[in-house]
Scaffold this motif. Structure first.
Motif, mmCIF file in Angstrom:
data_model
loop_
_atom_site.group_PDB
_atom_site.id
_atom_site.type_symbol
_atom_site.label_atom_id
_atom_site.label_comp_id
_atom_site.label_asym_id
_atom_site.label_seq_id
_atom_site.Cartn_x
_atom_site.Cartn_y
_atom_site.Cartn_z
ATOM 1 N N LYS A 1 4.620 -63.774 23.200
ATOM 2 C CA LYS A 1 3.177 -63.946 23.438
ATOM 3 C C LYS A 1 2.720 -62.998 24.546
ATOM 4 O O LYS A 1 3.467 -62.685 25.461
ATOM 5 N N ILE A 2 1.473 -62.587 24.440
ATOM 6 C CA ILE A 2 0.834 -61.818 25.502
ATOM 7 C C ILE A 2 -0.227 -62.715 26.122
ATOM 8 O O ILE A 2 -1.028 -63.329 25.417
ATOM 9 N N VAL B 1 6.412 -52.955 23.520
ATOM 10 C CA VAL B 1 6.988 -54.296 23.593
ATOM 11 C C VAL B 1 7.954 -54.409 22.424
ATOM 12 O O VAL B 1 7.536 -54.402 21.268
ATOM 13 N N TRP C 1 -2.592 -58.610 32.508
ATOM 14 C CA TRP C 1 -1.915 -59.139 31.328
ATOM 15 C C TRP C 1 -0.409 -58.999 31.497
ATOM 16 O O TRP C 1 0.062 -58.190 32.291
ATOM 17 N N THR C 2 0.329 -59.843 30.764
ATOM 18 C CA THR C 2 1.789 -59.784 30.799
ATOM 19 C C THR C 2 2.333 -60.280 29.464
ATOM 20 O O THR C 2 1.626 -60.936 28.700
ATOM 21 N N ILE C 3 3.594 -59.994 29.239
ATOM 22 C CA ILE C 3 4.275 -60.387 28.008
ATOM 23 C C ILE C 3 5.331 -61.431 28.353
ATOM 24 O O ILE C 3 6.084 -61.261 29.303
ATOM 25 N N ASN C 4 5.404 -62.509 27.546
ATOM 26 C CA ASN C 4 6.511 -63.447 27.640
ATOM 27 C C ASN C 4 7.479 -63.070 26.523
ATOM 28 O O ASN C 4 7.192 -63.285 25.344
ATOM 29 N N LYS C 5 8.613 -62.494 26.890
ATOM 30 C CA LYS C 5 9.558 -61.986 25.894
ATOM 31 C C LYS C 5 10.354 -63.086 25.207
ATOM 32 O O LYS C 5 10.975 -62.841 24.190
ATOM 33 N N LEU D 1 2.116 -61.933 19.448
ATOM 34 C CA LEU D 1 2.285 -60.525 19.119
ATOM 35 C C LEU D 1 2.814 -60.297 17.702
ATOM 36 O O LEU D 1 2.691 -59.202 17.173
#
Length: 187
Positions: A149-150, A85, A141-145, A177
């Motif tokens: 935040k994860i 990430v 799970w996923t990442i908000n770029k 993160l």
């Protein structure tokens, strides 16, 4: 011709006898470039003579000076996914490892029905932090770029039966993160 055939058999059989050494075998699985750094990650397993895994680790290799940093995992861990990430605007560059690393039921080692965890490692492999608890079963799970935040969805096995059922406690966890702290919990 008979002597030539005997000599060939002796040479071949001596090679097979010599090949049965007592050393472990190193099994390289894959390489992953760490973008924005000088590092490459190698996934490695040390296996014994009967192909049982004796050690499992990630090797962070500095491609400039050839040094390496080893990040160990339990020998029967199941590494499901490795993902980088990198969000330049938030100064975030982390390696996320989604893996089963805990023998929660204490039986035969880490099996397919054990909980999976999210582990965060620095791009050079020197820092390792487990985000989710040992007894939290990460499902997705996923990442908000945009926010860095994860978001992790999963459950706690409240009755310890190693099955997902109605009595289990579902949660959505949100971690920052940058700080690696839990910021929100949605039930």
């Amino acid at each position: 011709m008979k002597y030539f055939f005997v000599i060939i058999l002796v040479v071949l059989s001596s090679n097979f006898i010599f090949g049965q050494n007592k050393y472990d075998y190193v099994h390289f699985n894959k390489l992953l470039e760490v973008e924005g750094s000088d590092f490459v990650i190698a996934t490695i397993e040390n296996r014994g003579k009967l192909l049982e895994t004796k050690a499992k680790y990630l090797l962070f290799i500095n491609t400039i000076d050839g040094t390496a940093q080893q990040v160990d995992f339990p020998k029967d861990a199941n590494i499901l996914e490795i993902k980088q990430v990198k969000i330049d605007s938030l100064q975030i560059n982390k390696i996320l490892v989604y893996a089963r690393t805990v023998d929660l039921n204490g039986k035969k080692g880490i099996e397919w029905d054990e909980p999976a965890q999210i582990i965060v490692i620095s791009p050079d492999g020197k820092d390792k932090v487990q985000l989710t608890a040992d007894d939290f079963f990460v499902r997705t799970w996923t990442i908000n770029k945009t926010t860095g935040k994860i978001v992790v969805m999963g459950h706690y096995d409240s009755n310890n039966n190693h099955k997902y059922d109605k009595t289990d406690k579902n949660e959505i966890l949100i971690f920052d993160l940058k700080t690696l702290n839990l910021t929100s919990k949605i039930i």
